[in-house]
Structure formats: C-alpha cells, structure tokens
Write an enzyme that holds these catalytic residues in place. Sequence first.
Site, PDB file in Angstrom:
ATOM      1  N   GLU A 122     -70.751  18.266 -28.303  1.00  0.00           N
ATOM      2  CA  GLU A 122     -71.904  17.365 -28.195  1.00  0.00           C
ATOM      3  C   GLU A 122     -73.221  18.147 -28.161  1.00  0.00           C
ATOM      4  O   GLU A 122     -74.274  17.613 -28.496  1.00  0.00           O
ATOM      5  CB  GLU A 122     -71.800  16.507 -26.935  1.00  0.00           C
ATOM      6  CG  GLU A 122     -70.696  15.451 -26.985  1.00  0.00           C
ATOM      7  CD  GLU A 122     -70.994  14.310 -27.948  1.00  0.00           C
ATOM      8  OE1 GLU A 122     -72.162  13.896 -28.048  1.00  0.00           O
ATOM      9  OE2 GLU A 122     -70.057  13.844 -28.617  1.00  0.00           O
TER      10      GLU A 122
ATOM     11  N   TYR B 250     -75.862  14.032 -21.149  1.00  0.00           N
ATOM     12  CA  TYR B 250     -74.669  14.876 -20.994  1.00  0.00           C
ATOM     13  C   TYR B 250     -74.800  16.138 -21.835  1.00  0.00           C
ATOM     14  O   TYR B 250     -74.597  17.257 -21.348  1.00  0.00           O
ATOM     15  CB  TYR B 250     -73.416  14.091 -21.408  1.00  0.00           C
ATOM     16  CG  TYR B 250     -72.186  14.948 -21.598  1.00  0.00           C
ATOM     17  CD1 TYR B 250     -71.499  15.451 -20.499  1.00  0.00           C
ATOM     18  CD2 TYR B 250     -71.728  15.265 -22.872  1.00  0.00           C
ATOM     19  CE1 TYR B 250     -70.374  16.256 -20.663  1.00  0.00           C
ATOM     20  CE2 TYR B 250     -70.608  16.067 -23.052  1.00  0.00           C
ATOM     21  CZ  TYR B 250     -69.930  16.554 -21.943  1.00  0.00           C
ATOM     22  OH  TYR B 250     -68.822  17.348 -22.113  1.00  0.00           O
TER      23      TYR B 250
ATOM     24  N   SER C 297     -69.371  22.013 -24.951  1.00  0.00           N
ATOM     25  CA  SER C 297     -69.005  20.773 -25.644  1.00  0.00           C
ATOM     26  C   SER C 297     -69.660  20.737 -27.021  1.00  0.00           C
ATOM     27  O   SER C 297     -70.819  21.133 -27.187  1.00  0.00           O
ATOM     28  CB  SER C 297     -69.493  19.568 -24.833  1.00  0.00           C
ATOM     29  OG  SER C 297     -69.472  18.412 -25.639  1.00  0.00           O
TER      30      SER C 297
END
Length: 349
Positions: free
Chosen positions: A152, A173, A150
């Site tokens: 992120e 996460y 990801s």
Amino acid sequence: GSGSHAANGSTTSERKVTLLTGIIGQDDSYLTEFLLNKGYEGPVRSLLLRLSRTPSVNHIYIDPHNAHKACMKVHYADLTDASSLRCWLDNIQPHEVYNLAAQSHVAVSFEIPDYTADVVATGALRLLEAVISHITATGQTHIKYYQAGSSEMFGSTSLPQSEETPFHPRSPYAASKCAAHWYTVNYREAYGTFTCNVILFNHESPRRGENFVTRKITRVVGRIKIVLQNKLFLGNLQASRDWGLAGDYVEAMWMMLQQEKGDNYVVATEESHTVEEFLEVAFGYVGLNWKDHVVIDKRYFRPAEVDNLKGDSSKARKVLGRKYWLMLVIWMSNNSLKIYKTTVWSVLE
Ligand code: GDP
C-alpha cells in the site's frame, strides 16, 4: 548471552528467542508455526491489550501452567505503550523482533486515522527506540529487527513496484507504514542496528480477517453455495492486486533476517489480478456465476483507492532462490454448518 534464557532448561546456543507483535493476525500464527518447526525456542509474543482473544494461535498456545510443554508464551504489551515494550525486551532478551502488529485495514484507517498512526507509525518508532535502549543498557548487539512493510505504501505509481519505486501512500494506513519504513531505515543508518523492511504485497489465507476482500468473497461463496445467503455486497471490482499466500511469505520474513546485513526487500508473486477476476474464479469454483450474486455498494469504495499493485521481487528471489505463487482460497467458515466446508489452495492460471 545466547542460550542463557532458553526455556525448558535447554542451553543450546543455536536456539533463538523471538518476540513477535500482532498476535491475533494471520502472519503471526504462520510465523510462529514456521519458527517452531525450525526449532526456535518458544516465540514470545506481545499482544494488543484491547483484544482479549487469540483465535489464530489457539492451536499452538499451551497453558503457561504447563510450562514444560509451553512452546509459545503470550505477554500483554501494546505498541502504544513504550514502557511495556522496553520491559518485555529486557525480560525476554530476544534475538529477533518481528513487528507485525498494526491496524491493518485500509478502509478502517480513514475512520480511525489518529489511532492508525499511533499504532503503525509511532508504534514502530517506540519499538525501535526500545531496541536501541535495550542494546545500550545490555550490550546485546545481536538483536535483529523486522518491520512489516506494505505494498500500500506504493499507492499510485507505475508497475511493477520494486525496492527502488518511490512511495505515494493513498490512505492513513499507507502513510503510517511509510513512516515506519523510514524510521527503520534511519535506525539502521544512525545506530548500525540490524533492521529489515520487508514490503509484502497482499497475502491471504483461511486465517485472513473476514473484512479483507479475498476472505469476504470466499466466505460468502461458501454461504451462497449452501443457500445461507444470496447476495454479496462489494466496492470497487476493478482494483488489481498481487495476491500471495501468508503461509508462504513467513519463510521470506525469516530468511531476510538471516542475511549478513539488514536491508529492504519486496516480496510478491509478480502477478496482478482484479477483484472481478478473483470473483470469476471463486464463484466458478463452485459452479456459480458471480453476476447473479454480487451487488455494488458504495460504502465499500475508499476515499482514495490504490488501483493497481504488482510487485517486482527479483531482489528477494535471489536471496530466497524461489518464486511465490498466486493464491485462491475457498473456505466455508461457519463451523456449525459442515454441509459445505473445504479448503483449496490452487494456482490461478
Ligand atoms: P488492501 O489491498 O490491503 O486494501 O486489501 P483488501 O482486501 O481490503 O482490498 C483489496 C481491494 O479490494 C481494494 O482495492 C478494495 O477497494 C477492493 N474491494 C472491493 N470491494 C471490497 C470490499 O467489500 N471489502 C474490501 N476489504 N475490499 C474491497
């Protein structure tokens, strides 16, 4: 060996058996459609046990009692249950394993960090460990593992972000995804197993969960247009994202597993826009001004924000021979009201 487990009595050795985790997600449903079009033997999927419905794949799913037609099979397993993973690997003997399951909502990961780590980080470790045990027990070394990375993971870093950019996760996460990334690299280096980390930047579709910002906005734009509601409550409008199309990105997922060696890749449109810009286009599309409807609500701010994401996917572009586009989707999702319902994919200029 290859072909001996083909469904429907087929013995074509080119057919491949696939195992996907994350059945309720948009990526699984698009990847399943893509693999079936490629003529893969039915992708076999493991399902997060606590989720009993499979909305995004209902159109592909065929009742197993109609086995001659079944192109996709659903099995119950869970990334938090190591024995279930090992059991299905041995049972299915897949050529490709795509680990797409996650607790994937960033804001929610601050509320349930422990669970997020268990599924996202340790879950990937359990699946990798199951793959290694399966190889050791059966000698099936052809198996390939895909780990969904990801953007992120980059968190707050300089732009644009490539495979060489250091990670700086800004949520439970993201930190869990970093762990999964490094487990995947480590299992490649330690055991010589074919593993890929494909770091996808944000990717959207009508099947995207409605608590992610693109679907939240486009869904409510549809509802405001037909006067079902008037206000849209949002958090940080200045965050900037590199938004692509989930249906496009599944091709990249598959392609990376067809290379000679497992590697890490960044997949992105290489363009970044703020939530505010997205609002302007989405409301503008139906002739409305977002400023008349959007209300800032602090509850949607995150304890730590990722301000700016923009990918550099030149490495993936070389493999794929193509570039991906920025997306916008306007979609009225309330099926009981068909007054205003349209799906538009368009390239933002
Ligand atoms: P993410 O990039 O994986 O976190 O995907 P999201 O679609 O959940 O969020 C994208 C960006 O939109 C983040 O920077 C959020 O802070 C921002 N945002 C602003 N308002 C909202 C909101 O109401 N819901 C969500 N999900 N995100 C919002």
